[in-house]
Design a protein around this motif. Structure first.
Motif, PDB file in Angstrom:
ATOM      1  N   ARG A   1       0.827  -1.211   0.000  1.00 26.35           N
ATOM      2  CA  ARG A   1       0.000   0.000   0.000  1.00 26.35           C
ATOM      3  C   ARG A   1       0.862   1.263   0.000  1.00 26.35           C
ATOM      4  O   ARG A   1       0.504   2.279  -0.623  1.00 26.35           O
ATOM      5  N   LEU A   2       1.974   1.231   0.685  1.00 31.60           N
ATOM      6  CA  LEU A   2       2.875   2.390   0.709  1.00 31.60           C
ATOM      7  C   LEU A   2       3.512   2.606  -0.661  1.00 31.60           C
ATOM      8  O   LEU A   2       3.679   3.750  -1.107  1.00 31.60           O
ATOM      9  N   VAL A   3       3.869   1.502  -1.332  1.00 30.60           N
ATOM     10  CA  VAL A   3       4.414   1.611  -2.684  1.00 30.60           C
ATOM     11  C   VAL A   3       3.362   2.176  -3.630  1.00 30.60           C
ATOM     12  O   VAL A   3       3.644   3.038  -4.467  1.00 30.60           O
ATOM     13  N   GLU A   4       2.119   1.698  -3.498  1.00 26.18           N
ATOM     14  CA  GLU A   4       1.037   2.199  -4.342  1.00 26.18           C
ATOM     15  C   GLU A   4       0.802   3.693  -4.099  1.00 26.18           C
ATOM     16  O   GLU A   4       0.575   4.457  -5.047  1.00 26.18           O
TER      17      GLU A   4
ATOM     18  N   GLU B   1       0.972   6.622  -6.916  1.00 20.56           N
ATOM     19  CA  GLU B   1      -0.090   7.592  -7.168  1.00 20.56           C
ATOM     20  C   GLU B   1       0.453   9.019  -7.111  1.00 20.56           C
ATOM     21  O   GLU B   1       0.087   9.873  -7.934  1.00 20.56           O
ATOM     22  N   GLU B   2       1.334   9.279  -6.150  1.00 18.96           N
ATOM     23  CA  GLU B   2       1.934  10.615  -6.049  1.00 18.96           C
ATOM     24  C   GLU B   2       2.788  10.920  -7.275  1.00 18.96           C
ATOM     25  O   GLU B   2       2.786  12.047  -7.787  1.00 18.96           O
ATOM     26  N   ARG B   3       3.505   9.890  -7.770  1.00 13.28           N
ATOM     27  CA  ARG B   3       4.330  10.089  -8.966  1.00 13.28           C
ATOM     28  C   ARG B   3       3.447  10.367 -10.180  1.00 13.28           C
ATOM     29  O   ARG B   3       3.744  11.259 -10.982  1.00 13.28           O
TER      30      ARG B   3
ATOM     31  N   LEU C   1       3.429  13.716 -12.588  1.00 13.39           N
ATOM     32  CA  LEU C   1       3.600  13.670 -14.041  1.00 13.39           C
ATOM     33  C   LEU C   1       2.399  14.284 -14.760  1.00 13.39           C
ATOM     34  O   LEU C   1       2.553  15.008 -15.745  1.00 13.39           O
ATOM     35  N   ALA C   2       1.203  14.009 -14.252  1.00 12.96           N
ATOM     36  CA  ALA C   2      -0.005  14.566 -14.859  1.00 12.96           C
ATOM     37  C   ALA C   2      -0.025  16.080 -14.728  1.00 12.96           C
ATOM     38  O   ALA C   2      -0.420  16.798 -15.656  1.00 12.96           O
TER      39      ALA C   2
ATOM     40  N   ARG D   1       2.030  17.651 -17.245  1.00 16.57           N
ATOM     41  CA  ARG D   1       1.415  17.624 -18.575  1.00 16.57           C
ATOM     42  C   ARG D   1       0.158  18.492 -18.653  1.00 16.57           C
ATOM     43  O   ARG D   1      -0.515  18.533 -19.664  1.00 16.57           O
ATOM     44  N   GLY D   2      -0.151  19.136 -17.546  1.00 18.19           N
ATOM     45  CA  GLY D   2      -1.282  20.048 -17.534  1.00 18.19           C
ATOM     46  C   GLY D   2      -2.613  19.394 -17.265  1.00 18.19           C
ATOM     47  O   GLY D   2      -3.661  19.973 -17.526  1.00 18.19           O
ATOM     48  N   GLY D   3      -2.620  18.170 -16.738  1.00 17.44           N
ATOM     49  CA  GLY D   3      -3.869  17.478 -16.424  1.00 17.44           C
ATOM     50  C   GLY D   3      -3.873  17.013 -14.982  1.00 17.44           C
ATOM     51  O   GLY D   3      -3.136  17.516 -14.151  1.00 17.44           O
ATOM     52  N   SER D   4      -4.729  16.049 -14.701  1.00 11.92           N
ATOM     53  CA  SER D   4      -4.776  15.458 -13.365  1.00 11.92           C
ATOM     54  C   SER D   4      -4.761  13.946 -13.505  1.00 11.92           C
ATOM     55  O   SER D   4      -5.331  13.399 -14.447  1.00 11.92           O
ATOM     56  N   ALA D   5      -4.083  13.276 -12.585  1.00 12.60           N
ATOM     57  CA  ALA D   5      -3.940  11.829 -12.673  1.00 12.60           C
ATOM     58  C   ALA D   5      -5.269  11.138 -12.422  1.00 12.60           C
ATOM     59  O   ALA D   5      -6.005  11.500 -11.509  1.00 12.60           O
TER      60      ALA D   5
END
Length: 347
Positions: A269-272, A276-278, A282-283, A286-290
Motif C-alpha cells: 500500500r505504501l508503494v502504491e 499515485e503521487e508520482r 507527471l499529470a 502535462r497540464g492534467g490530473s492523474a
C-alpha cells in the motif's frame, strides 16, 4: 500507444538468456530471481505469439480448401484466436515497474449503509469469479462482516501474469443503483464501494517501514467462516500512523504469520501511494490530473433499476448485460480503459 513487437521480444529473450548464463549472476540472488522471472515471462509471451501464428496459418489453409461446408467450424476456431490476440495486445500495454507482477486488492464499503456493505460483498464475488476465469490464483486475507449484511471490507491477493497492471484499471469508487432489499418500502438506493489496488511485493522486498510508525492491534477474527475465512484468535491490524493506512490479516492461524502478511500488504500500500503521487506529479507537468480513481466521482456505475446498465465513466464503455458483469465479465471494461490510457485519452 504500445504495440506487440515479436522481434523485440526475441531480442530481449536473447539478452536475458545471455545474462542468465553469465558467471556470477547467482551471487546476487535478488538480481538473478528478477532476471529469471522476466525470462519466463518473455518466453511465455513469445511462445503464445508463435502458437497464435501456427493456429492462424492452419485456419487460413482450412479456409482456402473449404468449399463452404466448414464455414461455421472455421468461425468457431477463430474465436479463441481473437481472444488470445487481445491478450497479447493487452500484455504489450504494461510498462510500469510492477505491472507484470501480482496484486493485493482491498474492497471498502462506502456511502450507503447496509446497501454499501452488501455491494462490497457482491463486488468480492465479482472479482473472485473474474480472477478465476482469467486463470489467476486468489487468496483471501481478511474479511470484516457488516452489522446486518455484507462486508465492511475485504483484502485478497491476485497472483498471475500482469495481475497488477490489469487490476489498476479497477481502482476507485464503484456505484450501485438498485431497489434496496433492506428498505421495507423497496425504494431505489445508491451505494458506493471503493477498490484499492497495490502491487504485491516479494516477501524480502527492500521497503523500509519504521516500526515506531506502525500501531499493532490483535483481535479475534469475526469473519463469515467457511466461504470466506477461517476463524482464529490471532487476527492482526496494522495502522501506519503517518499516512493513516490500515491493513488487516486473519487467514493464518498464528499471530506472527498474520503480522508478517499484514506487513507485506502495508508495504504494498505504501508503494502504491508513492506510485499515485508520482502519477499525479507527471499529470500536473502535462497540464492534467492523474486518473487514480479516488476523486469525488465514481469510475463505474452499475444500474439495476429503473433500467439495466453498467457504464464506465472514464471511457464511456457500457453494456446492458449487468448480470454478466456481476458474474465476473469485467474484461471488456478493463481493456477499454487500458487502451484509452495507452492512447493518452486518460491522463
Amino acid at each position: 500507444m504500445s504495440t506487440f513487437d515479436p522481434p523485440a521480444l526475441e531480442r530481449r529473450l536473447a539478452e536475458l538468456e545471455a545474462e542468465l548464463n553469465a558467471p556470477g549472476l547467482w551471487d546476487d540472488q535478488a538480481r538473478a530471481a528478477k532476471v529469471s522471472a522476466e525470462h519466463a515471462r518473455v518466453s511465455r509471451r513469445l511462445e503464445g505469439y508463435r502458437a497464435l501464428v501456427r493456429d492462424y496459418e492452419d485456419a487460413r489453409e482450412l479456409t482456402a480448401m473449404d468449399g463452404g461446408e466448414l464455414q461455421a467450424e472455421i468461425a468457431t476456431s477463430l474465436r479463441p484466436l481473437r481472444q488470445e490476440l487481445e491478450r497479447l495486445q493487452e500484455a504489450a500495454l504494461f510498462n510500469g515497474e510492477y505491472d507484470a507482477g501480482d496484486a493485493v486488492v482491498t474492497l471498502q464499503s462506502g456511502t450507503g449503509g447496509t446497501d454499501a456493505q452488501d455491494w462490497a460483498e457482491m463486488m468480492l464475488r465479482m472479482y473472485e469469479r473474474w480472477a478465476t476465469n482469467r486463470g489467476f490464483k486468489v487468496e483471501l486475507l481478511e474479511v470484516s462482516p457488516g452489522e446486518e449484511a455484507g462486508i465492511k471490507s475485504a483484502t485478497f491477493t491476485v497472483q498471475g501474469e500482469n495481475a497488477y497492471g490489469i487490476l489498476k484499471a479497477e481502482r476507485g469508487k464503484h456505484r450501485l443503483v438498485r431497489l434496496s432489499p433492506f428498505d421495507q418500502a423497496h425504494r431505489r438506493h445508491t451505494a458506493f464501494s471503493t477498490v484499492i489496488v497495490a502491487p504485491l511485493l516479494p516477501v524480502d522486498a527492500d521497503i523500509e517501514v519504521d516500526e515506531d510508525d506502525v500501531k499493532v492491534d490483535t483481535y479475534r477474527a469475526q469473519g463469515a467462516g467457511g466461504q470466506h475465512v477461517n476463524k482464529t484468535d490471532s487476527a492482526v491490524r496494522l495502522t501506519h500512523l503517518p499516512t493513516g493506512i490500515v491493513v488487516q490479516c486473519q487467514n493464518e492461524r498464528s499471530q506472527s504469520a498474520n503480522k508478517q502478511t499484514a506487513m507485506r500488504v502495508l508495504k504494498a500500500r505504501l508503494v502504491e501511494r508513492a506510485e499515485e503521487e508520482r502519477e499525479a506529479l507527471l499529470a500536473k507537468e502535462r497540464g492534467g490530473s492523474a486518473d487514480t480513481g479516488f476523486g469525488g466521482e465514481s469510475i463505474r456505475s452499475y444500474v439495476l433499476q429503473p433500467y439495466q446498465l453498467v457504464k464506465d465513466t472514464r471511457t464511456g464503455y457500457e453494456t446492458g448485460n449487468v448480470q454478466a458483469v456481476l458474474d465476473g465479465g469485467l474484461d471488456p471494461f478493463i481493456r477499454e480503459y487500458l487502451l484509452a490510457r495507452a492512447a493518452g485519452r486518460i491522463v
